[in-house]
Write an enzyme that holds these catalytic residues in place. Sequence first.
Site, short mmCIF file in Angstrom:
data_model
loop_
_atom_site.label_atom_id
_atom_site.label_comp_id
_atom_site.label_asym_id
_atom_site.label_seq_id
_atom_site.Cartn_x
_atom_site.Cartn_y
_atom_site.Cartn_z
N HIS A 111 0.98 -1.28 -0.08
CA HIS A 111 -0.05 -0.13 0.03
C HIS A 111 1.06 1.46 -0.03
CE1 HIS A 111 -4.10 1.86 1.37
NE2 HIS A 111 -3.35 2.80 0.96
N GLU B 238 -10.59 3.18 7.60
CA GLU B 238 -9.66 4.33 7.79
C GLU B 238 -10.49 5.68 8.47
OE1 GLU B 238 -7.76 6.20 4.89
OE2 GLU B 238 -6.07 7.13 5.97
N GLY C 268 -9.67 7.92 -2.14
CA GLY C 268 -10.34 9.27 -1.87
C GLY C 268 -11.34 9.17 -0.40
ZN LIG Z 1 -3.94 4.83 0.83
#
Ligand SMILES: [Zn+2]
Length: 362
Positions: free
Chosen positions: A19, A211, A181
């Site tokens: 990532h 997140e 996004g």
């Molecule tokens: Zn990310």
Amino acid sequence: MATPMSPDAIRRAPKVLLHDHLDGGLRPQTVIELADTIGYRDLPTTDPAQLGTWFRDAADSGSLERYLETFAHTCGVMQSEQALVRVAAEAAEDLAADGVVYAEVRYAPELFEPSGLSLEQVVQAVQEGFRLGERRAAEAGRTIRVGTLLCAMRQNEGWLRIAELAVRYRDEGVVGFDIAGPEAGFPPTRGRDTFEYLRQQNAHFTIHAGEAFGLPSIWEAVQHCGAARLGHGVRIVDDVKVDPDGSVHIGRLAGFVRDRRIPLEMCPSSNVQTGAAKSIAEHPIGLLTKLRFRVTVNTDNRLMSGCSMSSEFAALVDAFGYGWSELQWFTVNAMKSAFIGFDERLALINDVIKPGYAALMD
Ligand SMILES: [Zn+2]
């Protein structure tokens, strides 16, 4: 006797990164040079050290506006074929120099359409850059392989065309798809047709989830969309209860994620900057590792977080007292979870990762 866990030894250890955002990993010097080349006048400073600090401070500020401004600058200076080739090549070289042996680097091709390039030209330029960076790394005595993930932006329409692009380039190094996004307000279920298409094409995808938003986002990503991995996935910890006496209760969703070995692409420093975790020491990665979720360690945005795979590993060693065996475990977890073929993953685990750590643990 085991090699002491110095920053240099951690850098030499083989590492796998799943990532990492291409537009979040530029060298400050490169940002300045590219801005100069294309006549981009909006940078806050043209001193590389100050610019590096500015990026970290903006990401640290807790202000979404300032955080987004950092990407306006990096994407702003990447609006040409030459810039994309250069940034991709340097990403591969920087990761290789940091001891990364396999990386999946992601970006949203649509962010470079203002350059006038077609989506295909954007993808081809980035692929050319990664191949160039791999060759330069090899000349410097380091072997790295870089796979590409193409992202659609959650807040925009047209996820399907990016998924189709990922499938079209899958034999040329594009190994998967993702959505990036703002998470809140843009659930993955907005693009059911996209994920349905990818599944029918036997294509791989991960989804940023858990997140900025909690369990419902993770649940949708896994159960409605069929995500093979979770970008961050930090909030899965909301479904794990630890009693004062230390006994642990794992909820249905967390249990599913753990039982199915769904990889969590955790990015400790970035998660602290965005407020998804209070500090590295309090980051859920400690508990989730103890409970043997399929945890992987990642950088997210090396420029904005001022981090590298080595510095993320070093921070975890400091916070949780991890040794080489834990670092090997994270690395093998990541390699098992990569979107390249099984034989290639196995070869990297057996021929590169395990011997690399064995040498450090001897
Ligand atoms: Zn990310």
